[in-house]
Scaffold this motif. Structure first.
Motif, short mmCIF file in Angstrom:
data_model
loop_
_atom_site.label_atom_id
_atom_site.label_comp_id
_atom_site.label_asym_id
_atom_site.label_seq_id
_atom_site.Cartn_x
_atom_site.Cartn_y
_atom_site.Cartn_z
N PRO A 445 0.83 -1.21 0.00
CA PRO A 445 0.00 0.00 0.00
C PRO A 445 0.86 1.26 0.00
CG PRO A 445 0.12 -0.92 2.20
CD PRO A 445 0.81 -1.91 1.30
N ALA A 446 0.23 2.37 -0.37
CA ALA A 446 0.92 3.65 -0.27
C ALA A 446 1.21 3.97 1.19
CB ALA A 446 0.05 4.75 -0.89
N ALA A 447 2.25 4.76 1.43
CA ALA A 447 2.67 5.07 2.79
C ALA A 447 1.58 5.80 3.55
CB ALA A 447 3.94 5.91 2.76
N HIS A 448 1.33 5.35 4.78
CA HIS A 448 0.37 5.98 5.67
C HIS A 448 1.06 6.24 7.01
CE1 HIS A 448 -3.72 5.78 3.81
NE2 HIS A 448 -3.11 4.90 3.03
N SER A 449 0.84 7.42 7.56
CA SER A 449 1.44 7.72 8.86
C SER A 449 0.85 6.88 9.97
CB SER A 449 1.25 9.21 9.19
OG SER A 449 -0.12 9.53 9.26
N ARG A 450 -0.32 6.30 9.74
CA ARG A 450 -0.99 5.52 10.78
C ARG A 450 -0.90 4.02 10.55
NH1 ARG A 450 -6.50 6.55 10.37
NH2 ARG A 450 -6.24 7.48 8.31
N LEU A 451 0.00 3.59 9.66
CA LEU A 451 0.06 2.17 9.29
C LEU A 451 1.47 1.62 9.43
CD1 LEU A 451 -1.32 -0.34 7.92
CD2 LEU A 451 -0.54 0.63 5.74
N THR A 452 1.56 0.44 10.05
CA THR A 452 2.80 -0.33 10.09
C THR A 452 2.61 -1.56 9.20
OG1 THR A 452 3.37 0.37 12.33
CG2 THR A 452 4.38 -1.66 11.54
N VAL A 453 3.53 -1.77 8.27
CA VAL A 453 3.46 -2.91 7.36
C VAL A 453 4.48 -3.95 7.80
CG1 VAL A 453 3.67 -3.70 4.98
CG2 VAL A 453 2.69 -1.45 5.46
N VAL A 454 4.03 -5.18 8.00
CA VAL A 454 4.89 -6.28 8.38
C VAL A 454 4.84 -7.32 7.28
CG1 VAL A 454 5.39 -8.06 10.10
CG2 VAL A 454 4.46 -5.84 10.83
N THR A 455 5.95 -7.54 6.60
CA THR A 455 5.98 -8.48 5.46
C THR A 455 6.60 -9.80 5.90
OG1 THR A 455 8.10 -7.54 4.77
CG2 THR A 455 6.11 -6.62 3.76
#
Length: 513
Positions: A445-455
């Motif tokens: 996803p596009a960068a969000h200040s409220r989102l942490t992405v764990v791959t």
């Protein structure tokens, strides 16, 4: 002096909410009229509060569970007490329904809702929990003022002006977490319908003056109500139907003696009464949890009998649900209507607790028909399916939100799975952001200040988008579509908000004044 949010009430609900808001960058002031002496009643056995599955999950999601377990009076650890363990045969308290104790050896641990108990459950004093939550809230930047309660306020379309101890305080929002007789609820004009009391309960820690103390045991029904001495020596609890009392009047030794005489026919002399409290089974719920800039949570939004140990857990779940939504309203980056989903999601759970406790009031009535029904329900609860059903309902493991999506995990507490990199999912959730569990090679996803992405999604585990309160907003067996789910749930990305002139950081939007 201005704050984003003023919270009235520093009980567990108010302090949990203060921590959640501060974690998200809001400036918070908590006002509490109790001082240290008034809080002392909530220690030890008198202040005992159960911790159910959603509450344990919330604490774990924020990294608070070790501190809670250390401060607990008692804690159930499924790894050392489950089927096949050395402690399996030991009798242990599970819970009760209207005073009918549920037997541990009747439970079906294969029921899917018991999976939510991997974190355990237990009992903690309200005072000890308040200490844990106050330390967390203040460490995150919240200000807590003990002995300084809210005395009044005025609300407008753009903020709230609060009066407390002769001081005028300007805030963007006001959260009423000030208990069942909430001043915030009354002054704001929230409707609070429900059922009046049928019984009065008295709980007290006492010192017996001479012989005659009833044995420590389980709840005993009588023609006038019910009583119990325990779980520790000196803790008395009576429930008396058809009798009301002034809740503002201190509980005396003579009143406890009289109640025990009427309810149980027991003559006993009581000396000192270190702590005591009086309550009723009044069941009322606000029709809405928000009116403009004023919101309610915990007992301010709903009151009921304490049977089943639902009250504190219900309030803490309110705080978890409200915290991230109100923080988004403070920042101005939440999707339209987000704050209104607080009532939509939490009101049905509060309504269930109302009905659950009203049923227990009915089952405790002293008329012949109710007593005959109680005998049948007692036999029924001695069966495995019934004991398991009631226990899983008390545990709160069934609670979920009706969110869009077909996957069975959608709307439910996120599982704390072990990830491919050796970490656990909850370790990535301590900062209160949205959490996306996906694959390294999938569309991101596009960068969000409220989102942490764990791959680091391991084989066999669904792709998950988890809300800040630990509930699954989206789930799928593959990571395809995760970017679309993020866009649908979180709204525009950071770059899109910046292009449109919106805020994309966590700086509090402090009110004027």
């Amino acid at each position: 002096m201005g704050y984003d949010v003023v919270i009235a009430g520093a009980g567990p609900t108010g302090l949990m909410l203060a921590g959640e808001l501060s974690l998200a960058g809001a400036s918070v002031l908590v006002l509490e009229e109790r001082d240290g002496a008034e809080r002392a009643i909530m220690t030890g056995a008198m202040g005992a509060r159960s911790v159910n599955a959603p509450t344990a999950h919330a604490f774990h999601w924020r990294g608070l569970l070790p501190a809670v377990r250390e401060a607990a009076i008692w804690w159930y650890d499924p790894e050392s007490a489950g089927p096949g363990s050395p402690d399996e045969a030991k009798p242990r308290f599970v819970g009760h329904f209207s005073g009918i104790v549920i037997r541990y050896d009747r439970l079906d641990f294969g029921h899917p809702d018991f999976a939510a108990h991997r974190l355990g459950a237990g009992v903690i004093s309200q005072s000890a929990l308040e200490t844990v939550l106050a330390e967390r809230a203040t460490a995150l930047g919240a200000e807590v003022r003990w002995g300084r309660g809210l005395t009044g306020f005025t609300a407008s379309a753009d903020g709230v002006t609060v009066e407390a101890g002769g001081e005028t305080i300007r805030a963007g929002w006001l959260a009423g977490c000030d208990g069942g007789r909430s001043r915030v609820r009354k002054l704001a004009g929230f409707a609070f319908p429900g059922a009046g009391p049928e019984f009065t309960g008295i709980q007290a820690m006492v010192e017996f003056d001479g012989p005659g103390a009833p044995p420590v045991g389980e709840w005993t029904p009588t023609p006038a109500g019910a009583y119990v001495h325990g779980p520790v020596h000196g803790r008395l609890h009576t429930v008396e139907y058809g009798r009301t009392a002034d809740r503002d009047r201190p509980v005396t030794a003579a009143e406890i003696e009289d109640s025990l005489r009427r309810v149980a026919g027991i003559e006993v002399k009581i000396g000192a009464v270190p702590v005591a409290t009086r309550y009723t089974d009044t069941a009322r719920q606000a029709t809405e949890y928000r009116r403009g800039r004023v919101l309610l949570a915990g007992d301010a939004a709903h009151v009921h009998s304490p049977f089943g140990g639902q009250g504190m857990n219900l309030g803490l779940a309110d705080a978890m649900n409200l915290g991230w939504k109100l923080a988004a309203a403070v920042r101005g980056d939440g999707p339209p209507g987000l704050l209104d989903t607080y009532t939509a999601e939490r009101h049905p759970v509060g309504d269930w607790v109302q009905r659950w406790t009203l049923a227990q009031t009915a089952l405790g009535r002293t008329d012949p028909a109710s007593r005959a029904l109680r005998e049948i329900v007692t036999d029924f609860l001695d069966t495995g399916p019934a004991a398991t059903y009631v226990t899983t309902r008390i545990s709160g493991a069934w609670q979920h939100y009706d969110l869009p999506g077909e996957h069975p995990l959608t709307g439910r507490m996120a599982p704390d799975v072990e990830l491919a990199d050796g970490t656990r999912l909850a370790e990535h959730a301590h900062d209160g952001r949205f959490l996306l569990l996906t694959d390294e090679n999938s569309a991101q996803p596009a960068a969000h200040s409220r989102l942490t992405v764990v791959t680091a999604r391991p084989p066999g585990v669904p792709a998950l988008l988890v809300r800040p309160d630990g509930y699954v907003a989206w789930a799928a067996d593959t990571a395809d579509g995760a970017d679309g789910a993020v866009a649908a749930v979180l709204g525009p990305s950071s770059s899109e908000r910046a292009f449109a002139g919106g805020r994309d950081d966590h700086r509090p939007a402090r009110p004027r004044g």
